[in-house]
Design a protein around this motif. Structure first.
Motif, PDB file in Angstrom:
ATOM      1  N   ALA A 273      29.982  61.857   4.900  1.00 23.09           N
ATOM      2  CA  ALA A 273      30.762  60.636   4.680  1.00 23.09           C
ATOM      3  C   ALA A 273      29.848  59.481   4.318  1.00 23.09           C
ATOM      4  CB  ALA A 273      31.588  60.293   5.929  1.00 23.09           C
ATOM      5  N   LEU A 274      30.456  58.460   3.724  1.00 23.48           N
ATOM      6  CA  LEU A 274      29.829  57.169   3.451  1.00 23.48           C
ATOM      7  C   LEU A 274      30.670  56.087   4.115  1.00 23.48           C
ATOM      8  CD1 LEU A 274      28.890  57.496  -0.337  1.00 23.48           C
ATOM      9  CD2 LEU A 274      27.354  57.649   1.644  1.00 23.48           C
ATOM     10  N   PRO A 275      30.138  54.880   4.285  1.00 25.97           N
ATOM     11  CA  PRO A 275      30.931  53.800   4.876  1.00 25.97           C
ATOM     12  C   PRO A 275      32.249  53.580   4.143  1.00 25.97           C
ATOM     13  CG  PRO A 275      28.625  53.186   4.817  1.00 25.97           C
ATOM     14  CD  PRO A 275      28.728  54.471   4.064  1.00 25.97           C
ATOM     15  N   ALA A 276      33.289  53.270   4.890  1.00 29.17           N
ATOM     16  CA  ALA A 276      34.658  53.231   4.353  1.00 29.17           C
ATOM     17  C   ALA A 276      34.826  52.242   3.203  1.00 29.17           C
ATOM     18  CB  ALA A 276      35.637  52.902   5.481  1.00 29.17           C
ATOM     19  N   GLY A 277      34.117  51.139   3.205  1.00 27.22           N
ATOM     20  CA  GLY A 277      34.326  50.107   2.196  1.00 27.22           C
ATOM     21  C   GLY A 277      33.555  50.304   0.910  1.00 27.22           C
ATOM     22  N   TRP A 278      32.772  51.365   0.811  1.00 32.49           N
ATOM     23  CA  TRP A 278      31.946  51.558  -0.374  1.00 32.49           C
ATOM     24  C   TRP A 278      32.773  52.091  -1.544  1.00 32.49           C
ATOM     25  CZ3 TRP A 278      26.387  53.686   0.733  1.00 32.49           C
ATOM     26  CH2 TRP A 278      25.756  52.843   1.648  1.00 32.49           C
ATOM     27  N   GLY A 279      32.339  51.746  -2.744  1.00 35.31           N
ATOM     28  CA  GLY A 279      33.022  52.214  -3.944  1.00 35.31           C
ATOM     29  C   GLY A 279      32.762  53.688  -4.223  1.00 35.31           C
ATOM     30  N   THR A 280      33.607  54.246  -5.083  1.00 36.04           N
ATOM     31  CA  THR A 280      33.514  55.664  -5.427  1.00 36.04           C
ATOM     32  C   THR A 280      32.150  55.987  -6.044  1.00 36.04           C
ATOM     33  OG1 THR A 280      35.889  55.766  -5.829  1.00 36.04           O
ATOM     34  CG2 THR A 280      34.553  57.517  -6.783  1.00 36.04           C
ATOM     35  N   ARG A 281      31.606  57.106  -5.646  1.00 39.45           N
ATOM     36  CA  ARG A 281      30.370  57.605  -6.249  1.00 39.45           C
ATOM     37  C   ARG A 281      30.309  59.122  -6.099  1.00 39.45           C
ATOM     38  NH1 ARG A 281      26.759  53.759  -3.243  1.00 39.45           N
ATOM     39  NH2 ARG A 281      28.765  52.696  -3.320  1.00 39.45           N
ATOM     40  N   THR A 282      29.549  59.755  -6.959  1.00 43.61           N
ATOM     41  CA  THR A 282      29.334  61.198  -6.889  1.00 43.61           C
ATOM     42  C   THR A 282      27.869  61.456  -6.565  1.00 43.61           C
ATOM     43  OG1 THR A 282      31.078  61.663  -8.504  1.00 43.61           O
ATOM     44  CG2 THR A 282      29.421  63.374  -8.143  1.00 43.61           C
ATOM     45  N   GLN A 283      27.636  62.201  -5.501  1.00 44.72           N
ATOM     46  CA  GLN A 283      26.278  62.622  -5.168  1.00 44.72           C
ATOM     47  C   GLN A 283      26.165  64.125  -5.425  1.00 44.72           C
ATOM     48  OE1 GLN A 283      24.038  60.550  -1.965  1.00 44.72           O
ATOM     49  NE2 GLN A 283      26.051  60.067  -1.127  1.00 44.72           N
ATOM     50  N   THR A 284      25.170  64.495  -6.176  1.00 42.53           N
ATOM     51  CA  THR A 284      24.896  65.910  -6.419  1.00 42.53           C
ATOM     52  C   THR A 284      24.003  66.407  -5.298  1.00 42.53           C
ATOM     53  OG1 THR A 284      25.034  65.535  -8.796  1.00 42.53           O
ATOM     54  CG2 THR A 284      23.983  67.576  -8.056  1.00 42.53           C
ATOM     55  N   LEU A 285      24.510  67.390  -4.557  1.00 42.85           N
ATOM     56  CA  LEU A 285      23.778  67.811  -3.364  1.00 42.85           C
ATOM     57  C   LEU A 285      24.016  69.280  -3.060  1.00 42.85           C
ATOM     58  CD1 LEU A 285      26.086  67.941  -0.884  1.00 42.85           C
ATOM     59  CD2 LEU A 285      25.940  65.460  -1.164  1.00 42.85           C
ATOM     60  N   SER A 286      23.117  69.830  -2.253  1.00 43.40           N
ATOM     61  CA  SER A 286      23.221  71.204  -1.777  1.00 43.40           C
ATOM     62  C   SER A 286      22.970  71.218  -0.276  1.00 43.40           C
ATOM     63  CB  SER A 286      22.210  72.106  -2.492  1.00 43.40           C
ATOM     64  OG  SER A 286      20.889  71.624  -2.293  1.00 43.40           O
ATOM     65  N   VAL A 287      23.321  72.336   0.376  1.00 43.42           N
ATOM     66  CA  VAL A 287      23.143  72.485   1.816  1.00 43.42           C
ATOM     67  C   VAL A 287      22.264  73.709   2.071  1.00 43.42           C
ATOM     68  CG1 VAL A 287      24.276  72.787   4.047  1.00 43.42           C
ATOM     69  CG2 VAL A 287      25.416  71.479   2.234  1.00 43.42           C
ATOM     70  N   GLN A 288      21.263  73.530   2.897  1.00 44.41           N
ATOM     71  CA  GLN A 288      20.380  74.634   3.258  1.00 44.41           C
ATOM     72  C   GLN A 288      20.379  74.825   4.777  1.00 44.41           C
ATOM     73  OE1 GLN A 288      18.741  71.956   1.316  1.00 44.41           O
ATOM     74  NE2 GLN A 288      19.611  72.959  -0.499  1.00 44.41           N
ATOM     75  N   GLY A 289      20.035  76.032   5.211  1.00 48.88           N
ATOM     76  CA  GLY A 289      19.929  76.331   6.627  1.00 48.88           C
ATOM     77  C   GLY A 289      18.613  77.004   6.933  1.00 48.88           C
ATOM     78  N   SER A 290      18.158  76.856   8.187  1.00 52.81           N
ATOM     79  CA  SER A 290      16.882  77.444   8.594  1.00 52.81           C
ATOM     80  C   SER A 290      16.915  77.764  10.076  1.00 52.81           C
ATOM     81  CB  SER A 290      15.732  76.470   8.305  1.00 52.81           C
ATOM     82  OG  SER A 290      14.513  76.923   8.873  1.00 52.81           O
ATOM     83  N   GLY A 291      16.202  78.810  10.453  1.00 50.56           N
ATOM     84  CA  GLY A 291      16.072  79.134  11.869  1.00 50.56           C
ATOM     85  C   GLY A 291      14.896  78.472  12.519  1.00 50.56           C
ATOM     86  N   ASP A 292      13.861  78.118  11.727  1.00 51.19           N
ATOM     87  CA  ASP A 292      12.631  77.587  12.304  1.00 51.19           C
ATOM     88  C   ASP A 292      12.249  76.199  11.792  1.00 51.19           C
ATOM     89  OD1 ASP A 292      11.924  78.159   9.715  1.00 51.19           O
ATOM     90  OD2 ASP A 292      10.269  79.497  10.218  1.00 51.19           O
ATOM     91  N   GLY A 293      13.028  75.637  10.871  1.00 51.44           N
ATOM     92  CA  GLY A 293      12.711  74.316  10.340  1.00 51.44           C
ATOM     93  C   GLY A 293      11.700  74.340   9.217  1.00 51.44           C
ATOM     94  N   SER A 294      11.243  75.536   8.821  1.00 46.73           N
ATOM     95  CA  SER A 294      10.251  75.648   7.744  1.00 46.73           C
ATOM     96  C   SER A 294      10.807  76.406   6.539  1.00 46.73           C
ATOM     97  CB  SER A 294       8.995  76.356   8.272  1.00 46.73           C
ATOM     98  OG  SER A 294       8.389  75.613   9.307  1.00 46.73           O
ATOM     99  N   ALA A 295      11.316  77.612   6.782  1.00 48.49           N
ATOM    100  CA  ALA A 295      11.852  78.427   5.694  1.00 48.49           C
ATOM    101  C   ALA A 295      13.363  78.215   5.601  1.00 48.49           C
ATOM    102  CB  ALA A 295      11.529  79.898   5.935  1.00 48.49           C
ATOM    103  N   PHE A 296      13.809  77.629   4.488  1.00 50.48           N
ATOM    104  CA  PHE A 296      15.225  77.312   4.302  1.00 50.48           C
ATOM    105  C   PHE A 296      15.844  78.234   3.248  1.00 50.48           C
ATOM    106  CE2 PHE A 296      13.851  73.511   6.387  1.00 50.48           C
ATOM    107  CZ  PHE A 296      14.973  73.020   7.042  1.00 50.48           C
ATOM    108  N   THR A 297      17.098  78.570   3.472  1.00 44.85           N
ATOM    109  CA  THR A 297      17.879  79.302   2.482  1.00 44.85           C
ATOM    110  C   THR A 297      19.096  78.461   2.105  1.00 44.85           C
ATOM    111  OG1 THR A 297      19.128  80.465   4.205  1.00 44.85           O
ATOM    112  CG2 THR A 297      17.148  81.542   3.354  1.00 44.85           C
ATOM    113  N   THR A 298      19.550  78.608   0.875  1.00 44.49           N
ATOM    114  CA  THR A 298      20.693  77.825   0.406  1.00 44.49           C
ATOM    115  C   THR A 298      21.990  78.446   0.901  1.00 44.49           C
ATOM    116  OG1 THR A 298      19.506  77.096  -1.563  1.00 44.49           O
ATOM    117  CG2 THR A 298      21.922  77.005  -1.635  1.00 44.49           C
ATOM    118  N   ILE A 299      22.831  77.624   1.541  1.00 45.71           N
ATOM    119  CA  ILE A 299      24.130  78.116   2.000  1.00 45.71           C
ATOM    120  C   ILE A 299      25.285  77.462   1.235  1.00 45.71           C
ATOM    121  CG2 ILE A 299      23.335  78.783   4.288  1.00 45.71           C
ATOM    122  CD1 ILE A 299      24.320  76.227   5.426  1.00 45.71           C
ATOM    123  N   ALA A 300      24.995  76.419   0.481  1.00 45.70           N
ATOM    124  CA  ALA A 300      25.974  75.825  -0.449  1.00 45.70           C
ATOM    125  C   ALA A 300      25.188  75.250  -1.615  1.00 45.70           C
ATOM    126  CB  ALA A 300      26.810  74.750   0.223  1.00 45.70           C
TER     127      ALA A 300
END
Length: 700
Positions: free
Chosen positions: A480-507
């Motif tokens: 989320a972003l603050p409620a009063g902010w104008g529309t914007r598109t952020q290009t982003l991905s989501v990664q996960g990791s078990g140890d905080g070092s090696a990440f795999t893409t989950i989205a």
């Protein structure tokens, strides 16, 4: 042994002498003479007292021995030879030193850390970074005796860690039993310590390097100094261009109880006043009494004289049962923030000797030496994660800075990941980011307000991540972003990791539209993934040339429990190699592991859940490091209600551990009431022994 501020507990009963002081004296000069100092490295910030004074044989420290762990430092610490009342959570230190304490309740050896190991200091400053501790006050006692070389080396280690983890630090001189302090303080500063002010991490306030002098005016034999030499020292440091903080008695303003009379000019020569509070009260009512009768008039006095006020906030003595699962600490934060204090001094970060540490601490009896009576964080019956008091500190800092609304109700849940009323696993958890723009820190994305937000600095891509505290089943991420902010598109991905070092893409990367018409919120459903660290990477933003998030929420599935029933529970095994004991498999850290005797299959490891529970799933892990290549272990799962007669829950089969998928395998089976869960291993293609990094058991 000389009295120190670590062992000095005032015998004064709250109010015992205040009755003789008039109301007009308590509230004198209530109108401010001039404005308080602007926000700097101590004003408007959370400062933590850092001892850094623990040493162990073999760590290389010049002082040698078990410094501050043992009464006789040349003998290993034990129940009969100790100076500590709380036990640290040792799971994140790469090196522990064996003691003469009994094994922990979970069967693991009782080891302790050394502050002289740089990894220890780095770990502590990483915790500070992740939990909003802005500045560390490095304690420096008389360095002209045998402690000197070790304390000199600790200053180097603290400077390096502060620079590495983006924290500030300053020198806090403690004059306890320092006979020649008037001359030697100056010598130490000019010949050694002033050089540290060249570090970009050295704290500055009002453009001046910060120095604290702790102990002037205390009414006890360890600090017998007269006012005149004390005042001369304060003025000397100010003449060197320093911003000087005074660590003073609780009753400094009135000159009674723990304060010697005649020190008024000394106290008011300081740029900032920081009164001591440890040992003064252990109850919520006591904190409220001090707020009304001591803190409020203290603040008024400082305002009237243009002096900054940095009262002491404390989590409470764990060994004395003062903490009430965080309520004591939060009440202290609340009282001092509503007071309007210029900054807060947390006592202390690593004070395991007095039990008022906020650094990670043993959660349950499974993590303290068996039979010693040392209290764990669940001592009052409420389960608390080892990082609980760090998380409270983070919320207290946000409240001080106006990033969290002033509230007397503690917002910090005691246990990992919850219970948050929304089921958000990320709420209040430690965060980090590739960068931040000024005050828009990563922690803003996991607080209770959508008005606060994280914003990166520099060119994209940028990332923000949250540590869920333990591997969790992740199925949904809400941004989320603050409620009063104008529309914007952020290009982003989501990664996960078990140890905080090696990440795999989950989205994978995609444009996510944040539209105020729909609450400026984006929901990303992901395939069920087990992860401890969840990262969002932003590569584009149509609304601003930076990454921005006011909320990062992580959710699991309601039908798949995420409570590991085996965590910290007692274990046993058919045998082990070296120090690779069975307790390593339930310590929450996949990097530590159990390994059976070599070339002697079959082998087994089991965990006692404490009571019969309907279990239906086991998750097994090996260290995620790339050095652990793919292997198949042939194993079965058995269960028992009495620890003697076992039935098969999951038959023998080859279980593949592949570093490409986190070196983990999940075994599901028909729900069965089980107290003892055993793995029986008959083969391993990677090593001629059974190997388990984490042995997790989940209810059906």
């Amino acid at each position: 042994m000389p009295v120190t501020r670590r062992s000095f507990v005032s015998s004064v009963v709250a109010g015992s002498a205040l009755a003789a002081v008039s109301t007009s004296e308590l509230l004198a000069a209530a109108s401010p003479a001039h404005a308080a100092s602007p926000v700097g490295d101590v004003v408007g910030k959370i400062t933590v007292g850092y001892q850094g004074w623990f040493s162990c044989p073999g760590d290389g420290a010049p002082i040698g021995g078990w410094w501050h762990w043992s009464r006789d430092r040349f003998q290993p610490p034990s129940p009969a030879n100790t100076t500590i009342v709380s036990w640290p959570d040792m799971r994140e230190y790469t090196r522990g030193y064996p003691t003469a304490y009994p094994n922990l309740g979970n069967g693991q050896p009782a080891t302790l850390f050394s502050s002289y190991d740089q990894q220890t200091v780095d770990t502590h400053f990483r915790w500070m970074r992740d939990h909003g501790c802005d500045t560390a006050a490095l304690q420096r006692f008389n360095p002209f005796g045998d402690e000197g070389p070790t304390r000199d080396a600790m200053a180097v280690k603290v400077r390096d860690a502060a620079e590495r983890f983006g924290r500030r630090f300053y020198l806090m001189y403690d004059v306890t039993s320092w006979t020649n302090m008037q001359s030697e303080l100056k010598t130490d500063w000019t010949t050694k310590m002033s050089a540290y002010t060249a570090s970009p991490a050295y704290a500055r306030q009002n453009g001046k390097p910060v120095v604290c002098i702790w102990g002037f005016g205390f009414n006890d034999p360890g600090r017998p100094f007269a006012p005149a030499p004390c005042l001369e020292v304060v003025n000397w440091f100010k003449a060197q261009g320093c911003y000087v903080i005074g660590g003073v008695p609780t009753y400094w303003r009135t000159g009674i109880n723990d304060s010697r009379p005649g020190f008024s000019d000394v106290y008011r020569a300081f740029d900032m006043i920081s009164p001591w509070m440890v040992g003064r009260t252990g109850t919520l009512d006591g904190l409220d009494w001090f707020h009304t009768n001591v803190n409020v008039p203290d603040q008024a006095d400082c305002n009237a004289r243009g002096v900054d006020y940095q009262p002491c906030v404390m989590p409470g003595d764990l060994s004395a049962g003062h903490r009430v699962h965080g309520d004591f600490y939060w009440r202290h934060f609340y009282n001092l923030v509503r007071l309007g204090a210029q900054g807060l001094y947390v006592s202390m970060f690593d004070e395991y000797n007095e039990g008022n540490q906020i650094a990670k601490t043993a959660e349950t009896a499974a993590w303290v030496p068996a039979g010693t009576g040392i209290r764990a964080l669940d001592e009052d019956g409420v389960a608390c994660s080892s990082d609980y008091y760090l998380r409270i500190t983070a919320d207290g800092g946000r409240m001080l800075k106006g990033q969290l609304p002033l509230t007397p109700v503690r917002p910090t849940p005691p246990t990992l990941g919850g219970p948050d009323p929304t089921g958000d696993l990320a709420a209040g958890r430690p965060t980090s980011a590739s960068s931040q723009n000024g005050p828009y820190v990563a922690a803003n994305a996991v607080d209770t307000s959508t008005a606060t937000y994280w914003e990166s600095a520099g060119a994209l891509p940028q990332w923000i991540q949250v540590d869920l505290g333990a591997p969790r089943s992740v199925e949904r991420v809400v941004l989320a972003l603050p409620a009063g902010w104008g529309t914007r598109t952020q290009t982003l991905s989501v990664q996960g990791s078990g140890d905080g070092s090696a990440f795999t893409t989950i989205a994978g990367p995609a444009g996510r539209v944040f539209d105020p018409a729909t609450g400026n919120q984006v929901t990303i459903n992901v395939p069920a993934t087990t992860a401890r660290h969840v990262r969002v990477t932003v590569t584009g933003n149509t609304g601003w040339p930076a990454a921005q998030l006011s909320r990062l929420q992580v959710y699991g599935t309601a039908t798949q429990p995420v409570t590991n029933l085996a965590a910290g529970r007692p274990t046993s095994a058919s045998g082990h190699t070296q120090n690779l004991v069975s307790g390593n498999a339930v310590d929450g850290n996949p990097a530590s592991y159990w390994e059976s005797a070599n070339n002697a299959f079959p082998q087994w490891i089991q965990v006692d859940l404490g009571a019969a529970v309907a279990v239906g799933r086991v998750v097994l892990k090996l260290p995620p490091a790339t050095a652990w290549q793919t292997r198949t272990q042939t194993l079965s799962v058995q269960g028992s209600t009495n620890g003697t007669t076992f039935t098969t829950l999951a038959g023998s089969a080859g279980r593949v551990f592949d570093p490409a998928t986190g070196n983990a395998t999940t075994i599901q089976f028909t729900a069965t009431a089980t107290r003892y869960v055993r793995l029986s291993i008959s083969a391993n293609t990677g090593w001629p022994a059974g190997q388990i990094g984490e042995f997790e058991v989940y209810a059906a």
